[in-house]
Design an enzyme around this catalytic site. Sequence first.
Site, PDB file in Angstrom:
ATOM      1  N   GLU A 217     -38.519  27.419  54.895  1.00 15.66           N
ATOM      2  CA  GLU A 217     -38.534  28.837  55.285  1.00 15.66           C
ATOM      3  C   GLU A 217     -37.107  29.374  55.393  1.00 15.66           C
ATOM      4  O   GLU A 217     -36.837  30.531  55.045  1.00 15.66           O
ATOM      5  CB  GLU A 217     -39.318  29.003  56.599  1.00 15.66           C
ATOM      6  CG  GLU A 217     -40.818  28.835  56.351  1.00 15.66           C
ATOM      7  CD  GLU A 217     -41.627  28.302  57.520  1.00 15.66           C
ATOM      8  OE1 GLU A 217     -41.150  28.337  58.664  1.00 15.66           O
ATOM      9  OE2 GLU A 217     -42.756  27.838  57.267  1.00 15.66           O
TER      10      GLU A 217
ATOM     11  N   GLY B 114     -46.259  21.518  61.806  1.00 21.83           N
ATOM     12  CA  GLY B 114     -46.136  22.927  62.170  1.00 21.83           C
ATOM     13  C   GLY B 114     -47.326  23.372  63.002  1.00 21.83           C
ATOM     14  O   GLY B 114     -47.407  23.126  64.201  1.00 21.83           O
ATOM     15  N   GLY B 115     -48.276  24.022  62.359  1.00 17.26           N
ATOM     16  CA  GLY B 115     -49.415  24.631  63.056  1.00 17.26           C
ATOM     17  C   GLY B 115     -50.086  23.722  64.077  1.00 17.26           C
ATOM     18  O   GLY B 115     -50.349  24.143  65.217  1.00 17.26           O
TER      19      GLY B 115
ATOM     20  N   GLU C  73     -41.319  18.009  52.586  1.00 15.89           N
ATOM     21  CA  GLU C  73     -42.314  19.049  52.852  1.00 15.89           C
ATOM     22  C   GLU C  73     -42.528  19.890  51.598  1.00 15.89           C
ATOM     23  O   GLU C  73     -41.771  20.842  51.348  1.00 15.89           O
ATOM     24  CB  GLU C  73     -41.839  19.963  53.981  1.00 15.89           C
ATOM     25  CG  GLU C  73     -41.621  19.265  55.301  1.00 15.89           C
ATOM     26  CD  GLU C  73     -41.715  20.249  56.466  1.00 15.89           C
ATOM     27  OE1 GLU C  73     -42.491  19.989  57.385  1.00 15.89           O
ATOM     28  OE2 GLU C  73     -41.029  21.285  56.429  1.00 15.89           O
TER      29      GLU C  73
ATOM     30  N   TRP D  82     -42.367  24.067  66.170  1.00 18.02           N
ATOM     31  CA  TRP D  82     -43.136  25.200  66.713  1.00 18.02           C
ATOM     32  C   TRP D  82     -42.896  26.490  65.928  1.00 18.02           C
ATOM     33  O   TRP D  82     -43.624  27.464  66.097  1.00 18.02           O
ATOM     34  CB  TRP D  82     -42.745  25.439  68.182  1.00 18.02           C
ATOM     35  CG  TRP D  82     -43.239  24.404  69.157  1.00 18.02           C
ATOM     36  CD1 TRP D  82     -43.876  23.228  68.869  1.00 18.02           C
ATOM     37  CD2 TRP D  82     -43.140  24.466  70.591  1.00 18.02           C
ATOM     38  NE1 TRP D  82     -44.178  22.560  70.035  1.00 18.02           N
ATOM     39  CE2 TRP D  82     -43.741  23.294  71.106  1.00 18.02           C
ATOM     40  CE3 TRP D  82     -42.599  25.404  71.490  1.00 18.02           C
ATOM     41  CZ2 TRP D  82     -43.812  23.046  72.473  1.00 18.02           C
ATOM     42  CZ3 TRP D  82     -42.672  25.148  72.847  1.00 18.02           C
ATOM     43  CH2 TRP D  82     -43.277  23.982  73.339  1.00 18.02           C
ATOM     44  N   LYS D  83     -41.856  26.519  65.104  1.00 18.07           N
ATOM     45  CA  LYS D  83     -41.463  27.755  64.401  1.00 18.07           C
ATOM     46  C   LYS D  83     -41.307  28.887  65.431  1.00 18.07           C
ATOM     47  O   LYS D  83     -40.929  28.618  66.573  1.00 18.07           O
ATOM     48  CB  LYS D  83     -42.465  28.091  63.296  1.00 18.07           C
ATOM     49  CG  LYS D  83     -42.712  26.881  62.377  1.00 18.07           C
ATOM     50  CD  LYS D  83     -43.414  27.216  61.100  1.00 18.07           C
ATOM     51  CE  LYS D  83     -43.639  25.936  60.300  1.00 18.07           C
ATOM     52  NZ  LYS D  83     -44.212  26.179  58.988  1.00 18.07           N
TER      53      LYS D  83
ATOM     54  N   GLY E 122     -48.359  25.320  55.886  1.00 15.02           N
ATOM     55  CA  GLY E 122     -49.118  26.426  56.462  1.00 15.02           C
ATOM     56  C   GLY E 122     -50.255  26.919  55.592  1.00 15.02           C
ATOM     57  O   GLY E 122     -50.821  27.975  55.843  1.00 15.02           O
TER      58      GLY E 122
ATOM     59  N   HIS F 110     -35.067  23.679  56.475  1.00 18.45           N
ATOM     60  CA  HIS F 110     -36.505  23.948  56.343  1.00 18.45           C
ATOM     61  C   HIS F 110     -36.714  24.937  55.201  1.00 18.45           C
ATOM     62  O   HIS F 110     -35.899  25.844  54.999  1.00 18.45           O
ATOM     63  CB  HIS F 110     -37.075  24.509  57.654  1.00 18.45           C
ATOM     64  CG  HIS F 110     -38.568  24.560  57.633  1.00 18.45           C
ATOM     65  ND1 HIS F 110     -39.251  25.579  57.013  1.00 18.45           N
ATOM     66  CD2 HIS F 110     -39.499  23.703  58.107  1.00 18.45           C
ATOM     67  CE1 HIS F 110     -40.554  25.336  57.112  1.00 18.45           C
ATOM     68  NE2 HIS F 110     -40.737  24.208  57.773  1.00 18.45           N
TER      69      HIS F 110
HETATM   70  P1  PGA Z   1     -47.537  23.147  58.769  1.00 19.45           P
HETATM   71  O1  PGA Z   1     -45.932  23.286  58.781  1.00 19.45           O
HETATM   72  O2  PGA Z   1     -47.856  21.827  59.452  1.00 19.45           O
HETATM   73  O3  PGA Z   1     -48.035  24.324  59.545  1.00 19.45           O
HETATM   74  O4  PGA Z   1     -47.956  23.148  57.345  1.00 19.45           O
HETATM   75  C1  PGA Z   1     -45.097  22.193  58.571  1.00 19.45           C
HETATM   76  C2  PGA Z   1     -43.645  22.653  58.606  1.00 19.45           C
HETATM   77  O5  PGA Z   1     -43.342  23.732  58.077  1.00 19.45           O
HETATM   78  O6  PGA Z   1     -42.766  21.941  59.140  1.00 19.45           O
END
Ligand code: PGA
Length: 251
Positions: A96, A232-233, A166, A11-12, A172, A94
Amino acid sequence: MPRRKLVAGNWKMHGSLAANAALLNAVSAAASAGCDSAVCVPYPYLAQTQAALFGKAVAWGAQNLSQHAQGAFTGEVNAAMLVEFGCKYVIVGHSERRALYGESSELVAHKYEVAQQAGLVPILCLGETLEQREAGQTGAVVTEQLDAVLNRCGVASLDKAVIAYEPVWAIGTGRTATPEQAQETHALIRAHIAKLDAGVADRVQILYGGSVKANNAAELFAQTDIDGGLIGGASLVADDFSAIMRAGAAV
Ligand code: PGA
């Protein structure tokens, strides 16, 4: 034995009590025996998630943890706290966190180790940037990230972990890796592990993450070495995440 698929939501930093309640309801209704599923939620929502999913087929987890056991680390959350809230999984490394919070592969390996010591299943994220891909460094980058864990914890530790490939350029951005691009790197990761232990390599779930959507999940999950997705999204939209879970169960 064929590997089970796992569809895990990340979900971030999204959510609210009201939105989560509806989403968790829908996700637990969509769960099926044919596919493992999980949601990794922000820390403040772990209690809500635990209450909503307790006894249901969907597991839950966190998105990060401290490498420390306890102490004067303002703002940090340790593995034991995640266990108290019923987490099965915790995402480590991750992209990020690597890029925005300066987490090195060594720090990620340390977090992976303390997560496992507490009984959590780390979801270890690996992935290259666009620049690295274009320079032909994809294999070198993901193996360096993986080797940090293998050197610290050993190959057998992967029996109690999940890997998520990833590519940073696909996260994203709406720019998914093609099934062939993803499969190529998944196979490379599995072959790298097989050099140390073929059995572990055969058993470990390797998820793909990066713009997985309801309309491309089935094709990605059909690849030999893709064992599900880290989403993610699309994990924030009940219908989309449910459709991706169904794609995981259908393969
Ligand atoms: P995303 O993110 O599906 O929004 O591209 C994946 C993630 O960062 O785990």
